[in-house]
Design a protein around this motif. Structure first.
Motif, PDB file in Angstrom:
ATOM      1  N   ILE A  13      34.628  57.223  48.440  1.00  0.00           N
ATOM      2  CA  ILE A  13      33.644  56.345  47.808  1.00  0.00           C
ATOM      3  C   ILE A  13      34.389  55.405  46.871  1.00  0.00           C
ATOM      4  O   ILE A  13      34.983  55.835  45.874  1.00  0.00           O
ATOM      5  N   LEU A  14      34.377  54.118  47.191  1.00  0.00           N
ATOM      6  CA  LEU A  14      35.115  53.116  46.431  1.00  0.00           C
ATOM      7  C   LEU A  14      34.141  52.294  45.599  1.00  0.00           C
ATOM      8  O   LEU A  14      33.109  51.838  46.106  1.00  0.00           O
ATOM      9  N   GLN A  15      34.454  52.098  44.330  1.00  0.00           N
ATOM     10  CA  GLN A  15      33.553  51.410  43.415  1.00  0.00           C
ATOM     11  C   GLN A  15      34.324  50.387  42.578  1.00  0.00           C
ATOM     12  O   GLN A  15      35.464  50.639  42.159  1.00  0.00           O
ATOM     13  N   THR A  16      33.678  49.253  42.322  1.00  0.00           N
ATOM     14  CA  THR A  16      34.267  48.241  41.462  1.00  0.00           C
ATOM     15  C   THR A  16      33.161  47.453  40.778  1.00  0.00           C
ATOM     16  O   THR A  16      31.986  47.521  41.178  1.00  0.00           O
ATOM     17  N   TRP A  17      33.545  46.686  39.741  1.00  0.00           N
ATOM     18  CA  TRP A  17      32.566  45.930  38.955  1.00  0.00           C
ATOM     19  C   TRP A  17      33.039  44.489  38.817  1.00  0.00           C
ATOM     20  O   TRP A  17      34.240  44.212  38.741  1.00  0.00           O
ATOM     21  N   THR A  18      32.090  43.555  38.819  1.00  0.00           N
ATOM     22  CA  THR A  18      32.391  42.141  38.629  1.00  0.00           C
ATOM     23  C   THR A  18      31.594  41.622  37.437  1.00  0.00           C
ATOM     24  O   THR A  18      30.488  42.087  37.166  1.00  0.00           O
ATOM     25  N   LEU A  19      32.166  40.641  36.736  1.00  0.00           N
ATOM     26  CA  LEU A  19      31.519  40.043  35.570  1.00  0.00           C
ATOM     27  C   LEU A  19      30.867  38.717  35.954  1.00  0.00           C
ATOM     28  O   LEU A  19      31.409  37.960  36.771  1.00  0.00           O
ATOM     29  N   HIS A  20      29.723  38.432  35.310  1.00  0.00           N
ATOM     30  CA  HIS A  20      28.942  37.246  35.662  1.00  0.00           C
ATOM     31  C   HIS A  20      28.322  36.630  34.427  1.00  0.00           C
ATOM     32  O   HIS A  20      27.839  37.342  33.540  1.00  0.00           O
ATOM     33  N   ARG A  21      28.305  35.302  34.407  1.00  0.00           N
ATOM     34  CA  ARG A  21      27.661  34.592  33.306  1.00  0.00           C
ATOM     35  C   ARG A  21      26.139  34.648  33.463  1.00  0.00           C
ATOM     36  O   ARG A  21      25.625  34.737  34.581  1.00  0.00           O
ATOM     37  N   PRO A  22      25.402  34.565  32.363  1.00  0.00           N
ATOM     38  CA  PRO A  22      23.927  34.615  32.419  1.00  0.00           C
ATOM     39  C   PRO A  22      23.349  33.257  32.803  1.00  0.00           C
ATOM     40  O   PRO A  22      22.752  32.560  31.981  1.00  0.00           O
ATOM     41  N   GLN A  23      23.513  32.892  34.048  1.00  0.00           N
ATOM     42  CA  GLN A  23      23.045  31.581  34.490  1.00  0.00           C
ATOM     43  C   GLN A  23      22.492  31.661  35.901  1.00  0.00           C
ATOM     44  O   GLN A  23      22.825  32.550  36.666  1.00  0.00           O
ATOM     45  N   GLU A  24      21.636  30.716  36.213  1.00  0.00           N
ATOM     46  CA  GLU A  24      21.075  30.601  37.557  1.00  0.00           C
ATOM     47  C   GLU A  24      21.922  29.630  38.366  1.00  0.00           C
ATOM     48  O   GLU A  24      22.402  28.613  37.844  1.00  0.00           O
ATOM     49  N   GLN A  25      22.146  29.950  39.631  1.00  0.00           N
ATOM     50  CA  GLN A  25      22.795  29.002  40.526  1.00  0.00           C
ATOM     51  C   GLN A  25      22.201  29.174  41.918  1.00  0.00           C
ATOM     52  O   GLN A  25      21.292  29.975  42.128  1.00  0.00           O
TER      53      GLN A  25
END
Length: 357
Positions: free
Chosen positions: A124-136
């Protein structure tokens, strides 16, 4: 096309050692990535704050790999392996700066992480990504149905490699310079609602010996009681010895940690807790670590109690810190309700990705 070479990340005995350059760069790169992705470099701890955890594999094994192009570091990937018996997960973090993005480094590091995980028998492979609080134009929805995040080049690569977005977490900040009157009022109201069966205990790490067993029991619940969508986490085992090891890791580089907990008076059981941590620079960002109310004691406003009690204590311990930063699952509406009532506001988001192999 320039060749990418990948080698193991050395874990030094000290950051002053001759072989510590890459680990120091790891700390710098992790902060740079947080800054480039969401403008919040303090989301990442420093190399000094991470070193002790990497040196002790008793509870979690940490390994890393360094990618180079033309002899210069182009990115890194780090992995964490829970050491509980039967654990099947590998958690990894891809760190490629914007200047090197899109040159194949991300995919090369992803492949190396998967190779290491499968060689250790993890499925089971897991990772996390960061995102700005914006709509696109392209927004991503997790399988939980709660929250959404804008697609990024890194999330596109991870999704393209067969990972599923299982959960979205909200990163919120609370202004420690705001008026504390509302927090005092909310603590008083919640305490009155909970009644005499519950009382607040607080301490600064290291944990007093008489509280270690109770603290261990409630810490273990975070891996099973906290909302995690379909992310597969092993039930963590905690005892007094692990609490001692954890305390030492969290304070190894001059960090200060405050704990507010609630004791169920009739049983003596610790049933809720909140942790606040700051680095050696007491003017920096405060990080909320664990916050949990044991499932069999929910409905008594204990989450509000531990959060407010620790925030008020923190203002006295560290009056120079400007904000508290915390992450919560978007489906964890009870905890988000508490945060919003206190005054936390969203500043970024993270996506939790998983693949079974």
């Amino acid at each position: 096309m320039t060749a990418i070479t990948i080698s193991p990340l050395a874990v030094p005995s000290s950051l002053n050692d001759e072989d510590a350059a890459d680990f120091r760069l790891f700390g710098e790169l992790s902060r740079q990535i947080c800054d480039e992705h969401v403008g919040l470099p303090d989301l990442s701890p420093s190399a000094a704050e991470m070193l002790s955890e990497w040196q002790d594999a008793t509870d979690s094994l940490h390994v890393g790999f360094v990618a180079r192009m033309d002899g210069a570091v182009a990115g890194m990937v780090t992995l964490a392996y829970a050491q509980e018996e039967g654990a099947q997960t590998a958690e990894f973090d891809i760190l490629v700066p914007e200047a090197q993005a899109g040159r194949g480094v991300e995919r090369a590091l992803l492949s190396r992480a998967e190779e290491d995980a499968t060689s250790r028998g993890r499925s089971i492979l897991q990772t996390w990504t960061l995102h700005r609080p914006q709509e696109q134009e392209r927004m991503l929805m997790p399988t939980t149905g709660w929250g959404r995040i804008p697609a990024t080049p890194l999330s596109d690569i991870i999704e393209g490699a067969g990972y599923t977005l299982e959960q979205v977490e909200r990163n919120s900040e609370y202004d420690l310079r705001s008026d504390a009157a509302d927090v005092r009022r909310m603590l008083a109201d919640a305490s009155a609602s909970a009644g005499a069966d519950y009382r607040v205990l607080s301490w600064t790490l290291p944990t007093p010996p008489e509280l270690r067993d109770g603290y261990a029991a409630v810490l273990a619940r975070l891996s099973t009681d906290a909302p995690s969508g379909d992310m597969d986490f092993v039930a963590e085992h905690y005892d007094a010895d692990r609490v001692v090891r954890r305390d030492a890791m969290l304070t190894s580089a001059g960090q200060l940690v405050s704990v507010a907990a609630v004791e169920h008076v009739p049983t003596g059981e610790l049933v809720a807790y909140n942790e606040l941590l700051i680095g050696a620079d007491r003017c920096g960002v405060t990080h909320q670590f664990g916050t949990l109310v044991a499932s069999h004691h929910r409905g008594h406003r204990l989450g509000m109690i531990v959060k407010c009690a620790n925030l008020l204590r923190w203002r006295e311990l560290v009056p120079t810190s400007p904000v508290v930063s915390t992450f919560n699952a978007e489906e964890n509406r009870p905890m988000l309700d508490i945060n919003e009532a206190i005054g936390f506001v969203p500043v970024s988001y993270s996506g939790a990705w998983q693949k079974r192999v």
